[in-house]
Design a protein around this motif. Sequence first.
Motif, mmCIF file in Angstrom:
data_model
loop_
_atom_site.group_PDB
_atom_site.id
_atom_site.type_symbol
_atom_site.label_atom_id
_atom_site.label_comp_id
_atom_site.label_asym_id
_atom_site.label_seq_id
_atom_site.Cartn_x
_atom_site.Cartn_y
_atom_site.Cartn_z
ATOM 1 N N GLU A 1 6.467 2.971 -0.219
ATOM 2 C CA GLU A 1 5.394 1.988 -0.036
ATOM 3 C C GLU A 1 5.572 1.287 1.304
ATOM 4 N N GLN B 1 -1.944 4.476 -4.639
ATOM 5 C CA GLN B 1 -3.196 3.851 -4.234
ATOM 6 C C GLN B 1 -2.981 2.867 -3.084
ATOM 7 N N VAL B 2 -3.720 3.079 -2.001
ATOM 8 C CA VAL B 2 -3.599 2.249 -0.804
ATOM 9 C C VAL B 2 -4.231 0.875 -1.020
ATOM 10 N N LYS B 3 -5.492 0.859 -1.413
ATOM 11 C CA LYS B 3 -6.212 -0.409 -1.540
ATOM 12 C C LYS B 3 -5.610 -1.300 -2.616
ATOM 13 N N SER C 1 0.848 -1.191 0.000
ATOM 14 C CA SER C 1 0.000 0.000 0.000
ATOM 15 C C SER C 1 0.882 1.238 0.000
ATOM 16 N N ARG D 1 -2.666 -1.145 -4.001
ATOM 17 C CA ARG D 1 -1.238 -1.389 -3.809
ATOM 18 C C ARG D 1 -0.465 -1.186 -5.111
ATOM 19 N N SER E 1 0.688 5.755 -0.191
ATOM 20 C CA SER E 1 0.042 7.059 -0.343
ATOM 21 C C SER E 1 1.098 8.126 -0.577
ATOM 22 N N ASN F 1 0.759 -3.329 4.366
ATOM 23 C CA ASN F 1 0.212 -2.023 4.720
ATOM 24 C C ASN F 1 0.859 -1.493 5.993
#
Length: 361
Positions: A87, A348-350, A71, A352, A73, A92
């Motif tokens: 990352e 993008q977090v979700k 994940s 990845r 941001s 996460n």
Amino acid sequence: MKSLFVAAALLAGTSAMAQQAAPPAGPPRPVWTVETLPKPAPLTGETNKQPNTYKTDLNFFKLPPGRVMGSTSAVGVDSKGHIWIAERCGANSCATSTIDPIMEFDAQGNFIKAFGGGLTVFPHGFYIDAKDNIWLTDARAMPGKGATVMKFSPDGKLLLTLGKPGVQGKGTDEFTEPNAVLVAKNGDIFVGDGHEADRGVARILKYNAKGKFLMQWGQPGKAQGDLEVPHALAMDSKGLLYVGDRWNNRVQVYTQAGKLLNSWTQFGRPSGIFIDRNDILYSADSESRRPVGYGYNPGWQRGIRVGSVKDGKVIAFIPDPEPEPDKGATSNAEGITVDRNGVIYGAQVKERLVARHVPVK
């Protein structure tokens, strides 16, 4: 044999991510109602209807063998056109990992190098200054690390740390959950602090180039000038500071002394914002949802909105392709940056990944 190894690695990664993705310890989130939530951004006839003038590439970055993207941001572009990504160590969280989370890629998406292993818990906000130094916020904490803002040289040397590693607080020399960092032309440093709503911290802190505290402003709330989850920072050519006031579904515009000048809702619920050299603002909305509760901003579609800070008008919109955004807290770009050619990179977090959005001539 190779397939068995890959399957085992994937299962281990999935298990680790499930454990590490949990929110930080603390009181449980409240049960929000329409009365307690901020008002949704007002809808207009143009909301969600601006043209998409970009072509998207989800597979631009070439990772080294054995490396997977976690994940993210955090994304930025340096003076050479190289793209930097922080990352979360293939998952996460970097809490128990020694993987180097800060990666450099050339303009063609080829991997160059990585550094920063073992120093972070939750890489979050990113900024690359005029000397190509890399600034990273670490939004969570564990004993000995996290809740800091770190400045690295392009070679990976740690040059400066703001905050106390592993210590969360409301003092001027510590942070609770630092979201974003930005460096002004004169070297002053701005930090947005407070990632969880209704936890009593939502502020902007200002330091000089050496890290000496200068001032702070902001308090939790919904009123004009109040903040709740100041998740992103950007600065225009006049030196005005734009704050992605995510929980309040708006971008607030301040002087560098903290005077509120404007409040904009037309850019959606901003998780990430970036302003280029032409004063074009790019806003990444990764959370707008219809259900009453987290992300409440009904009628607003997630995606990237593009417009000028000179008139505040949104002229382009890259919609989030997620078919059921109301079922999840996040999707599509959260962190955002733009290169000199107008190419947008969305972290993008979700999903990845970091998507590349190229303007269509």
